[in-house]
Design an enzyme around this catalytic site. Structure first.
Site, short mmCIF file in Angstrom:
data_model
loop_
_atom_site.label_atom_id
_atom_site.label_comp_id
_atom_site.label_asym_id
_atom_site.label_seq_id
_atom_site.Cartn_x
_atom_site.Cartn_y
_atom_site.Cartn_z
N ASP A 79 -44.20 53.39 10.18
CA ASP A 79 -44.07 52.40 8.84
C ASP A 79 -43.58 53.41 7.84
OD1 ASP A 79 -44.00 49.87 8.03
OD2 ASP A 79 -45.56 50.71 6.82
N GLU A 86 -47.01 42.62 9.87
CA GLU A 86 -46.24 43.65 8.97
C GLU A 86 -47.45 43.35 7.63
OE1 GLU A 86 -43.25 46.57 7.85
OE2 GLU A 86 -42.56 46.49 9.95
P1 ITT Z 1 -39.60 48.49 12.01
O1 ITT Z 1 -39.02 47.60 13.04
O2 ITT Z 1 -39.38 49.70 12.16
O3 ITT Z 1 -40.90 47.82 11.39
P2 ITT Z 1 -38.00 48.08 9.61
O4 ITT Z 1 -36.96 48.79 8.42
O5 ITT Z 1 -38.96 46.71 9.11
O6 ITT Z 1 -38.49 48.45 10.55
P3 ITT Z 1 -40.44 49.88 7.45
O7 ITT Z 1 -40.94 48.75 7.61
O8 ITT Z 1 -40.89 51.01 8.19
O9 ITT Z 1 -39.33 49.78 8.32
O10 ITT Z 1 -39.75 49.40 6.56
C1 ITT Z 1 -39.26 50.17 5.89
C2 ITT Z 1 -37.79 49.79 4.82
O11 ITT Z 1 -38.13 51.56 4.01
C3 ITT Z 1 -36.35 49.71 5.47
O12 ITT Z 1 -36.13 48.68 6.09
C4 ITT Z 1 -35.63 51.04 5.29
O13 ITT Z 1 -35.00 50.20 3.80
C5 ITT Z 1 -36.17 52.01 4.01
N1 ITT Z 1 -36.19 52.75 4.59
C6 ITT Z 1 -37.72 53.18 5.31
N2 ITT Z 1 -37.16 54.99 6.21
C7 ITT Z 1 -35.68 55.24 5.39
C8 ITT Z 1 -35.50 55.95 5.32
O14 ITT Z 1 -35.31 57.22 6.08
N3 ITT Z 1 -34.17 55.63 4.73
C9 ITT Z 1 -33.70 55.30 3.77
N4 ITT Z 1 -34.38 53.69 3.64
C10 ITT Z 1 -35.34 53.99 4.46
#
Ligand code: ITT
Length: 187
Positions: free
Chosen positions: A66, A37
């Protein structure tokens, strides 16, 4: 039934995506491959880099997503750093950063970008956003991430007080998913 890989480590995202896509006959299979990322200004740049990385390592259609929380009073923080910030200071840290900030200044927006990719094909992107505000305390125990502190416009409950279908009906991911669904139906 069509099968699509979802490259994600996040089980909350997976559940929301599976719930919606199963309604249109798409079977979502998690692939926890991981992808770099990159530090970028926009979610789409992060997703775009992820697609290029995954395209070389997967043999069928896949999606990745993302997402981030953008808080107005904090000039958009944590934004593209949402995952890191969640794991370092969590919901309680966000509440502390907004300690004493009145209701009018607690506006926030969740954004989501889905990328659809296939080997050797140009990727497609689908975006969604949800406006709302940061609560003054943690509410509910469903969902994941910042769900206990985000109250979407149009409802008095936090995302963590909603079940998956209700959250999808309001959320950034619910909206980007609808665009993905339309695209998949047209294929
Ligand atoms: P991937 O493996 O899919 O990348 P990730 O958790 O690292 O999973 P992201 O990089 O998209 O995902 O990070 C976004 C962060 O924002 C995620 O870890 C959550 O803490 C927060 N987030 C994203 N969508 C959310 C939602 O619908 N509700 C609450 N928090 C959310």
């Amino acid at each position: 039934m069509k099968t699509i890989y979802f490259v994600t480590s996040n089980r909350g995202k997976l559940k929301e995506t599976k719930t919606r896509l199963s309604e249109v006959g798409v079977n979502v299979v998690q692939k926890n491959l991981g992808y770099p990322e990159i530090q970028a200004d926009t979610l789409q740049d992060v997703a775009s880099f992820g697609v290029k990385h995954i395209q070389k390592r997967i043999d069928g259609p896949f999606i990745l997503e993302d997402a981030g929380l953008f808080i107005e009073h904090l000039n958009g923080f944590p934004g593209v750093y949402s995952a890191y910030v969640f794991y370092s200071i969590g919901c309680s840290g966000i509440l502390r950063l907004l300690d004493g900030v009145d209701a009018d200044n607690r506006k926030a927006c969740f954004r989501s970008v889905f990328a659809y990719g296939e080997p050797n094909k140009k990727p497609r992107f689908f975006v969604g956003e949800c406006h709302g505000k940061i609560s003054t305390q943690e509410l509910g125990n469903q969902g994941f991430g910042y769900d206990p502190v985000f109250v979407p416009n149009g409802d008095a409950r936090a995302f963590a007080q909603m079940d998956t279908k209700e959250k999808n009906s309001f959320s950034h991911r619910g909206k980007s998913l609808e665009k993905l669904v339309e695209f998949l139906k047209g294929m």
